[in-house]
Design a protein around this motif. Structure first.
Motif, PDB file in Angstrom:
ATOM      1  N   VAL A 190      42.457  51.725  45.446  1.00 22.15           N
ATOM      2  CA  VAL A 190      41.373  52.698  45.575  1.00 22.15           C
ATOM      3  C   VAL A 190      41.189  53.448  44.265  1.00 22.15           C
ATOM      4  O   VAL A 190      42.145  53.993  43.703  1.00 22.15           O
ATOM      5  N   GLY A 191      39.957  53.481  43.776  1.00 20.90           N
ATOM      6  CA  GLY A 191      39.611  54.275  42.601  1.00 20.90           C
ATOM      7  C   GLY A 191      40.169  53.729  41.310  1.00 20.90           C
ATOM      8  O   GLY A 191      40.436  52.539  41.158  1.00 20.90           O
ATOM      9  N   ARG A 192      40.293  54.599  40.312  1.00 20.55           N
ATOM     10  CA  ARG A 192      40.903  54.309  39.006  1.00 20.55           C
ATOM     11  C   ARG A 192      40.138  53.276  38.186  1.00 20.55           C
ATOM     12  O   ARG A 192      40.677  52.710  37.253  1.00 20.55           O
ATOM     13  N   GLY A 193      38.884  52.992  38.547  1.00 25.46           N
ATOM     14  CA  GLY A 193      38.125  51.981  37.804  1.00 25.46           C
ATOM     15  C   GLY A 193      38.740  50.600  37.910  1.00 25.46           C
ATOM     16  O   GLY A 193      38.544  49.751  37.034  1.00 25.46           O
ATOM     17  N   ALA A 194      39.461  50.339  39.016  1.00 26.13           N
ATOM     18  CA  ALA A 194      40.218  49.088  39.148  1.00 26.13           C
ATOM     19  C   ALA A 194      39.314  47.864  39.107  1.00 26.13           C
ATOM     20  O   ALA A 194      39.712  46.802  38.617  1.00 26.13           O
ATOM     21  N   ASP A 195      38.093  47.978  39.635  1.00 26.22           N
ATOM     22  CA  ASP A 195      37.197  46.820  39.623  1.00 26.22           C
ATOM     23  C   ASP A 195      36.912  46.356  38.197  1.00 26.22           C
ATOM     24  O   ASP A 195      36.887  45.144  37.917  1.00 26.22           O
ATOM     25  N   ALA A 196      36.720  47.303  37.281  1.00 31.20           N
ATOM     26  CA  ALA A 196      36.452  46.957  35.883  1.00 31.20           C
ATOM     27  C   ALA A 196      37.721  46.504  35.173  1.00 31.20           C
ATOM     28  O   ALA A 196      37.708  45.544  34.396  1.00 31.20           O
ATOM     29  N   VAL A 197      38.827  47.187  35.442  1.00 30.33           N
ATOM     30  CA  VAL A 197      40.108  46.841  34.816  1.00 30.33           C
ATOM     31  C   VAL A 197      40.517  45.412  35.176  1.00 30.33           C
ATOM     32  O   VAL A 197      41.095  44.692  34.363  1.00 30.33           O
ATOM     33  N   LEU A 198      40.200  44.993  36.397  1.00 31.13           N
ATOM     34  CA  LEU A 198      40.623  43.679  36.894  1.00 31.13           C
ATOM     35  C   LEU A 198      39.502  42.642  36.861  1.00 31.13           C
ATOM     36  O   LEU A 198      39.625  41.589  37.492  1.00 31.13           O
ATOM     37  N   HIS A 199      38.451  42.934  36.139  1.00 29.34           N
ATOM     38  CA  HIS A 199      37.258  42.078  36.175  1.00 29.34           C
ATOM     39  C   HIS A 199      37.592  40.598  35.966  1.00 29.34           C
ATOM     40  O   HIS A 199      37.082  39.721  36.675  1.00 29.34           O
ATOM     41  N   ASP A 200      38.458  40.294  35.007  1.00 29.73           N
ATOM     42  CA  ASP A 200      38.781  38.904  34.687  1.00 29.73           C
ATOM     43  C   ASP A 200      39.641  38.231  35.745  1.00 29.73           C
ATOM     44  O   ASP A 200      39.810  37.013  35.737  1.00 29.73           O
ATOM     45  N   MET A 201      40.182  39.027  36.686  1.00 28.88           N
ATOM     46  CA  MET A 201      41.048  38.495  37.738  1.00 28.88           C
ATOM     47  C   MET A 201      40.294  38.260  39.050  1.00 28.88           C
ATOM     48  O   MET A 201      40.885  37.822  40.042  1.00 28.88           O
ATOM     49  N   GLY A 202      39.003  38.547  39.064  1.00 29.36           N
ATOM     50  CA  GLY A 202      38.168  38.232  40.211  1.00 29.36           C
ATOM     51  C   GLY A 202      38.465  38.993  41.482  1.00 29.36           C
ATOM     52  O   GLY A 202      38.573  38.382  42.554  1.00 29.36           O
ATOM     53  N   PRO A 203      38.562  40.329  41.441  1.00 30.86           N
ATOM     54  CA  PRO A 203      38.758  41.083  42.682  1.00 30.86           C
ATOM     55  C   PRO A 203      37.474  41.146  43.501  1.00 30.86           C
ATOM     56  O   PRO A 203      36.388  40.846  42.995  1.00 30.86           O
ATOM     57  N   TYR A 204      37.617  41.560  44.759  1.00 30.82           N
ATOM     58  CA  TYR A 204      36.462  41.841  45.602  1.00 30.82           C
ATOM     59  C   TYR A 204      36.219  43.340  45.526  1.00 30.82           C
ATOM     60  O   TYR A 204      37.110  44.136  45.852  1.00 30.82           O
ATOM     61  N   ASN A 205      35.032  43.746  45.103  1.00 33.39           N
ATOM     62  CA  ASN A 205      34.771  45.142  44.773  1.00 33.39           C
ATOM     63  C   ASN A 205      33.823  45.803  45.773  1.00 33.39           C
ATOM     64  O   ASN A 205      32.726  45.297  46.019  1.00 33.39           O
ATOM     65  N   ILE A 206      34.267  46.933  46.304  1.00 33.81           N
ATOM     66  CA  ILE A 206      33.487  47.691  47.283  1.00 33.81           C
ATOM     67  C   ILE A 206      33.177  49.073  46.709  1.00 33.81           C
ATOM     68  O   ILE A 206      34.046  49.690  46.082  1.00 33.81           O
ATOM     69  N   PHE A 207      31.961  49.537  46.910  1.00 26.63           N
ATOM     70  CA  PHE A 207      31.604  50.920  46.565  1.00 26.63           C
ATOM     71  C   PHE A 207      31.201  51.643  47.848  1.00 26.63           C
ATOM     72  O   PHE A 207      30.351  51.164  48.598  1.00 26.63           O
ATOM     73  N   VAL A 208      31.830  52.797  48.096  1.00 20.29           N
ATOM     74  CA  VAL A 208      31.592  53.561  49.321  1.00 20.29           C
ATOM     75  C   VAL A 208      30.866  54.854  48.961  1.00 20.29           C
ATOM     76  O   VAL A 208      31.300  55.589  48.063  1.00 20.29           O
TER      77      VAL A 208
END
Length: 211
Positions: free
Chosen positions: A102-120
Motif C-alpha cells: 500500500v502506498g509508497r509509490g510502489a507501482d512506479a518503483v516496481l514498474h519493470d516487475m509487472g505489478p497489478y496497480n490499483i488506485f482507490v
C-alpha cells in the motif's frame, strides 16, 4: 512473484481495501512495515521518517530519482536517503514473496516487475465521513480543518509520487484499476476485486497480452 500495489487518496479506504485484499488472496501485506524497516536500517525514529515522507515538499524539476528540493541541504539529504532506502525495501519485498503493498509509490518503483496497480479514491464527503468514523475520541477537527488535512496529505502523496513516476498521481494511465469507494462497502467489493486480480495474473502467466 505476484505483487499488487494500492495507491489511495486519504480517507478513501485504500488501506482497508489493501489489507482485506491481501487476506482474501492469502498473500503478505505491507504498509507501515516499510517505515519500520527504513527506521531500522537508517537508525532513525519511525515517526520522524513518516513525517518527512508524508510532508508537503516542492519539486523544482523532475529527475530520475528525480528531483531537487527547495529545503535545507541536510533535510534534503535525509529525505533522499529515506526514499532510496524505501525503494530498496519495496523491491526486496516484491522479489521475496507474493504481496500487497500500500502506498509508497510502489507501482512506479516496481514498474519493470509487472505489478497489478490499483488506485482507490472517493469524493470529499465520503472521505470526511470515513475519517470521522475512524477518528480517535479526542479528535475535534472542524469540517474545514478536516478537509484541509485531507487535501494536504493528498498533495504530499502526489508530490512524493512525482519523484518516481512519469505519470501524475491518480492518472488512470498508471493503474490497471481505479476504484471509487464512494457509497460502497469495502468488505463486499474486495472478493470481486480479488477474482479480477487472479484473472489478470492468470492471463499474464499464460503470456496473453495485458493492457
Amino acid at each position: 512473484m505476484k505483487t499488487i500495489t494500492v495507491s489511495r487518496e486519504f480517507g478513501s479506504g485504500g488501506r482497508e481495501l489493501g489489507k482485506r485484499l491481501a487476506d482474501v488472496l492469502g498473500v503478505a501485506y505491507y504498509d507501515k512495515e516499510i517505515i519500520s524497516k527504513i527506521a531500522e536500517n537508517l537508525k532513525l525514529d519511525e515517526q520522524y521518517i513518516e513525517n518527512h515522507l508524508e510532508r508537503d515538499f516542492t519539486v523544482n524539476f523532475p529527475y530520475t530519482f528525480r528531483c531537487s528540493f527547495s529545503t535545507p541541504f541536510y533535510a534534503m539529504n535525509q529525505v533522499v536517503d529515506m526514499l532510496v532506502e524505501q525503494h530498496k525495501i519495496i523491491r526486496t519485498l516484491a522479489k521475496r514473496e507474493d504481496c500487497v503493498i500500500v502506498g509508497r509509490g510502489a507501482d512506479a518503483v516496481l514498474h519493470d516487475m509487472g505489478p497489478y496497480n490499483i488506485f482507490v479514491y472517493a469524493d470529499m464527503a465520503a472521505k470526511k465521513e470515513r475519517c470521522r468514523n475512524r477518528a480517535s475520541p479526542g479528535e475535534t477537527l472542524s469540517e474545514r480543518e478536516l478537509e484541509r488535512r485531507i487535501r494536504q496529505i493528498d498533495k504530499a502523496r502526489a508530490a512524493s509520487y512525482d519523484l518516481v513516476s512519469g505519470y501524475p498521481w491518480g492518472d488512470k494511465r498508471a493503474y490497471h484499476l481505479c476504484v471509487n469507494t464512494t457509497g460502497l462497502d469495502i468488505p463486499q467489493i474486495v472478493p470481486h476485486l480479488a477474482a479480477f486480480v487472479k484473472i489478470w495474473f492468470e492471463r499474464k502467466d499464460h503470456g496473453d497480452s495485458i493492457i
